[in-house]
Write an enzyme that holds these catalytic residues in place. Structure first.
Site, mmCIF file in Angstrom:
data_model
loop_
_atom_site.group_PDB
_atom_site.id
_atom_site.type_symbol
_atom_site.label_atom_id
_atom_site.label_comp_id
_atom_site.label_asym_id
_atom_site.label_seq_id
_atom_site.Cartn_x
_atom_site.Cartn_y
_atom_site.Cartn_z
ATOM 1 N N ASP A 1 0.719 -1.258 -0.113
ATOM 2 C CA ASP A 1 0.120 -0.016 0.010
ATOM 3 C C ASP A 1 0.736 1.310 -0.044
ATOM 4 O O ASP A 1 0.417 2.273 0.533
ATOM 5 C CB ASP A 1 -1.148 -0.171 1.227
ATOM 6 C CG ASP A 1 -0.193 0.010 2.509
ATOM 7 O OD1 ASP A 1 0.989 -0.406 2.506
ATOM 8 O OD2 ASP A 1 -0.728 0.177 3.698
ATOM 9 N N HIS B 1 24.586 6.999 -19.402
ATOM 10 C CA HIS B 1 23.104 7.079 -18.482
ATOM 11 C C HIS B 1 23.540 6.230 -17.254
ATOM 12 O O HIS B 1 22.713 5.555 -16.716
ATOM 13 C CB HIS B 1 21.935 6.623 -19.127
ATOM 14 C CG HIS B 1 21.341 7.707 -20.203
ATOM 15 N ND1 HIS B 1 20.451 7.258 -20.960
ATOM 16 C CD2 HIS B 1 21.681 9.048 -20.334
ATOM 17 C CE1 HIS B 1 20.282 8.257 -21.770
ATOM 18 N NE2 HIS B 1 20.656 9.358 -21.391
ATOM 19 N N ASP C 1 25.701 15.033 -13.967
ATOM 20 C CA ASP C 1 24.721 15.230 -14.718
ATOM 21 C C ASP C 1 23.471 15.255 -13.731
ATOM 22 O O ASP C 1 22.969 14.222 -13.609
ATOM 23 C CB ASP C 1 24.369 14.459 -15.667
ATOM 24 C CG ASP C 1 23.388 14.862 -16.973
ATOM 25 O OD1 ASP C 1 22.588 15.641 -16.246
ATOM 26 O OD2 ASP C 1 23.344 14.544 -18.067
ATOM 27 N N ASP D 1 18.714 20.836 -15.941
ATOM 28 C CA ASP D 1 19.615 19.745 -16.727
ATOM 29 C C ASP D 1 20.724 20.092 -16.947
ATOM 30 O O ASP D 1 21.051 20.426 -18.029
ATOM 31 C CB ASP D 1 18.828 19.134 -17.800
ATOM 32 C CG ASP D 1 19.599 18.232 -18.343
ATOM 33 O OD1 ASP D 1 20.434 17.288 -17.828
ATOM 34 O OD2 ASP D 1 19.210 17.694 -19.680
ATOM 35 N N HIS E 1 26.097 11.278 -28.921
ATOM 36 C CA HIS E 1 24.744 11.867 -28.648
ATOM 37 C C HIS E 1 24.612 13.227 -29.323
ATOM 38 O O HIS E 1 25.703 13.656 -29.842
ATOM 39 C CB HIS E 1 24.420 12.069 -27.209
ATOM 40 C CG HIS E 1 25.473 12.769 -26.468
ATOM 41 N ND1 HIS E 1 25.553 14.226 -26.445
ATOM 42 C CD2 HIS E 1 26.475 12.632 -25.608
ATOM 43 C CE1 HIS E 1 26.439 14.735 -25.698
ATOM 44 N NE2 HIS E 1 27.043 13.653 -25.051
ATOM 45 N N HIS F 1 18.488 19.127 -26.288
ATOM 46 C CA HIS F 1 17.167 18.726 -26.467
ATOM 47 C C HIS F 1 16.511 19.729 -25.679
ATOM 48 O O HIS F 1 16.774 20.466 -24.896
ATOM 49 C CB HIS F 1 16.863 17.444 -25.507
ATOM 50 C CG HIS F 1 17.253 17.498 -24.179
ATOM 51 N ND1 HIS F 1 16.608 17.671 -23.056
ATOM 52 C CD2 HIS F 1 18.543 16.800 -23.637
ATOM 53 C CE1 HIS F 1 17.514 17.801 -22.131
ATOM 54 N NE2 HIS F 1 18.566 16.874 -22.379
ATOM 55 N N HIS G 1 13.537 15.693 -21.039
ATOM 56 C CA HIS G 1 13.364 15.950 -22.547
ATOM 57 C C HIS G 1 12.235 16.508 -23.049
ATOM 58 O O HIS G 1 11.296 15.614 -23.110
ATOM 59 C CB HIS G 1 13.719 14.372 -22.858
ATOM 60 C CG HIS G 1 15.055 13.869 -22.457
ATOM 61 N ND1 HIS G 1 15.621 12.761 -22.776
ATOM 62 C CD2 HIS G 1 16.147 14.587 -22.098
ATOM 63 C CE1 HIS G 1 16.573 12.575 -22.385
ATOM 64 N NE2 HIS G 1 17.263 13.955 -22.001
ATOM 65 N N GLU H 1 24.764 20.672 -24.761
ATOM 66 C CA GLU H 1 25.653 19.644 -24.048
ATOM 67 C C GLU H 1 26.614 18.785 -24.794
ATOM 68 O O GLU H 1 26.397 17.555 -24.898
ATOM 69 C CB GLU H 1 24.608 18.881 -23.161
ATOM 70 C CG GLU H 1 23.724 18.081 -23.966
ATOM 71 C CD GLU H 1 22.496 17.246 -23.037
ATOM 72 O OE1 GLU H 1 23.164 16.152 -22.360
ATOM 73 O OE2 GLU H 1 21.381 17.544 -23.137
ATOM 74 N N TYR I 1 33.864 11.465 -24.892
ATOM 75 C CA TYR I 1 34.087 10.190 -24.032
ATOM 76 C C TYR I 1 35.057 9.109 -24.614
ATOM 77 O O TYR I 1 34.909 8.574 -25.789
ATOM 78 C CB TYR I 1 32.686 9.411 -23.890
ATOM 79 C CG TYR I 1 31.707 10.300 -23.626
ATOM 80 C CD1 TYR I 1 31.173 10.807 -22.527
ATOM 81 C CD2 TYR I 1 31.062 11.104 -24.762
ATOM 82 C CE1 TYR I 1 30.282 11.779 -22.008
ATOM 83 C CE2 TYR I 1 29.961 12.178 -24.467
ATOM 84 C CZ TYR I 1 29.663 12.254 -23.268
ATOM 85 O OH TYR I 1 28.625 13.467 -22.954
ATOM 86 N N ARG J 1 31.388 16.167 -20.199
ATOM 87 C CA ARG J 1 30.226 16.942 -20.985
ATOM 88 C C ARG J 1 29.819 18.121 -20.054
ATOM 89 O O ARG J 1 30.310 18.131 -18.879
ATOM 90 C CB ARG J 1 28.934 15.912 -20.697
ATOM 91 C CG ARG J 1 27.731 16.501 -21.454
ATOM 92 C CD ARG J 1 26.735 15.458 -21.702
ATOM 93 N NE ARG J 1 26.154 14.867 -20.301
ATOM 94 C CZ ARG J 1 25.999 13.885 -20.082
ATOM 95 N NH1 ARG J 1 27.181 12.787 -20.935
ATOM 96 N NH2 ARG J 1 25.848 13.175 -18.969
ATOM 97 N N GLU K 1 27.128 20.909 -19.856
ATOM 98 C CA GLU K 1 25.781 21.101 -20.304
ATOM 99 C C GLU K 1 24.902 22.397 -19.469
ATOM 100 O O GLU K 1 24.989 22.514 -18.407
ATOM 101 C CB GLU K 1 24.761 19.787 -19.762
ATOM 102 C CG GLU K 1 23.509 19.920 -20.292
ATOM 103 C CD GLU K 1 22.592 18.380 -19.924
ATOM 104 O OE1 GLU K 1 23.051 17.925 -19.244
ATOM 105 O OE2 GLU K 1 21.347 18.376 -20.523
HETATM 106 N N1 GLY Z 1 20.182 14.428 -17.998
HETATM 107 C C1 GLY Z 1 19.737 13.792 -19.171
HETATM 108 C C2 GLY Z 1 20.215 14.637 -20.291
HETATM 109 O O1 GLY Z 1 21.077 15.295 -20.445
HETATM 110 O O2 GLY Z 1 19.695 14.293 -21.518
HETATM 111 MN MN MN Z 2 20.176 16.965 -21.200
HETATM 112 MN MN MN Z 3 21.748 16.187 -18.340
#
Ligand code: GLY
Ligand code: MN
Ligand code: MN
Length: 439
Positions: free
Chosen positions: A38, A245, A262, A273, A352, A356, A363, A386, A390, A407, A409
């Site tokens: 519960d 991730h 991150d 972010d 990547h 975004h 996102h 960002e 790597y 990275r 960002e």
């Molecule tokens: N923290 C997820 C990204 O940077 O997209």
């Molecule tokens: Mn991001």
């Molecule tokens: Mn991020």
């Protein structure tokens, strides 16, 4: 700080205007998620539902009737016993006033009312696919209307909607351009997230566990009223930074390694972010610094290019060319910048995109393409920037580069003639990071 009622009303009015007299739109609150027995996961309202109402409870439905030009809320009843156990509920009466609905009823009534609302509408708008259980209920009612309408003599006046339309096609373009209230929330989410990164930099030392740094971050978020992170925090020392991730956050921070963090706060449902990368011992090694400066140059050059009318693909390429040139200078790639971009050889080290949209969802909705063309930036759009590199400990890579994952960002809002960086207060130059870490 709270989104003003006027914003929610004007967003609902925009939908009512757009769907017109032949349309009806229906949205469902997010369901509660059971954790065990519960015990529930913390409730987080559905972003679309929040965008149109600010109403914070589960078990709620909004009906926007284009013919009547009304917005109606269905929500849980007041219940003294349940409120003793689980906390306050508005109930229909208070919810109607507090959230500016034309009418509000018990959630137990929405299924009695919905068939009248959809009868004789041509389009039934919903967030089809978002909550399949609700889709099924809605389809049941549509089917019932369709069957009974067909049996009526005046069939031309009694029809079920013949188009089931995805409401996100209306809401996503709206959510893409943030209004003044949303920008306030995003600025605050960025500010709190930056404070957390500063705290993390101040606490990082060799020998600490990644989760101990995560604890400092969450402490700072909560302390400033952001109860939850916008996504699972990535606290990645050494090689863990090369896993995009990584969220285990369980390893020990080693002297001489980098630490990639991150992490972003969710403030009033709006996401921050931020990624920052720092030396665990407070001083970048010469090679770490060289790679860092390339990523920083890509971050800064692409932020400098953000302004109305720019297209995202061009900004992406500004960063990409800087990163690829750096990889060539480090002799990690051979050949020309254009050749490496053409062959995508760089994707071994940069796999990547540049960013975004960021908003109610980290996102965020909106899409980067429209009718086959890249979306042009407009004031009110908010994006992350960002870039990263790597470098895994592969046999063909010189040892000095091994396990460097970087990275950087930021979150930027497009303004009338450029952009505002909401996360600029998190230090990112080598000198500023090292100075902060020295204390
Ligand atoms: N923290 C997820 C990204 O940077 O997209
Ligand atoms: Mn991001
Ligand atoms: Mn991020």
């Amino acid at each position: 700080m709270r989104t003003t009622m006027k914003s929610y009303l004007s967003r609902r009015q925009h939908i009512l205007d757009t769907i017109g007299k032949d349309g009806v739109a229906i949205l469902f609150a997010a369901p509660e998620q059971r954790r065990s027995n519960d015990t529930e996961f913390p409730f987080r309202q559905d972003s679309y539902f929040h965008y149109l109402s600010g109403f914070p409870e589960p078990e709620a439905v909004i009906v926007l009737d284009g013919a009547a030009q009304t917005s109606t809320l269905y929500c849980r009843d007041k219940d003294a016993l349940d409120e003793t156990w689980h906390g306050f509920r508005y109930g229909a009466e208070a919810a109607q006033t507090e959230f500016g609905f034309d009418a509000a009823y018990s959630i137990n009534q929405w299924r009695e009312h919905i068939e009248d609302a959809i009868l004789n509408k041509r389009q039934l708008y919903a967030l089809w696919g978002l909550y399949p259980e609700q889709d099924a209920i809605l389809m049941q009612h549509w089917h019932h209307v369709q069957q009974s309408a067909g049996q009526r003599a005046l069939a031309e006046y009694s029809r079920a909607p013949d188009a089931l339309v995805d409401l996100s096609t209306l809401l996503n373009p709206m959510r893409l351009i943030k209004d003044a209230d949303e920008l306030i929330m995003l600025r605050e989410a960025g500010r709190i997230s930056a404070l957390a990164h500063i705290r993390a930099m101040q606490h990082t030392h060799p020998g600490m566990k990644e989760f101990q740094i995560e604890a400092e971050i969450l402490h700072e978020f909560m302390w400033h009223g952001a109860r939850y992170p916008a996504y699972n925090s990535i606290v990645a020392g050494g090689k863990n930074a090369c896993c995009l991730h990584y969220v285990d956050n369980k390893d020990t921070l080693q002297n001489g390694d980098l630490l990639l963090i991150d992490a972003g706060a969710e403030y009033q449902l709006y996401a921050g972010d931020i990624t920052r990368t720092l030396p665990v011992n407070g001083t970048f090694s010469p090679v770490q610094k060289d790679v860092y400066e390339v990523v920083l140059a890509a971050n800064e050059a692409s932020i400098a290019a953000v302004k109305p009318g720019m297209n995202w693909a061009d900004i992406h390429n500004i960063a990409l060319r800087i990163l690829v040139q750096g990889l060539i200078d480090f002799k990690l790639l051979k050949g020309s910048v254009d050749g490496n971009i053409e062959s995508r050889a760089y994707s071994r080290f940069y796999m990547h995109g540049l960013g975004h949209w960021v908003g109610l969802d980290v996102h965020d909705v909106g899409g980067r393409w429209h009718e086959g063309k890249p979306v042009l930036l407009q004031a009110g759009m908010c994006t992350t920037i960002e870039p990263g590199l790597y470098i895994n400990a592969d046999d063909d890579i010189p040892a000095a580069f091994h396990n460097i994952g970087i990275r950087i960002e930021d979150n930027v809002a497009v303004t009338a003639n450029g952009c505002e960086n909401y996360t600029a207060s998190a230090p990112k130059s080598v000198n500023d990071i090292q100075a902060l870490m020295r204390g």
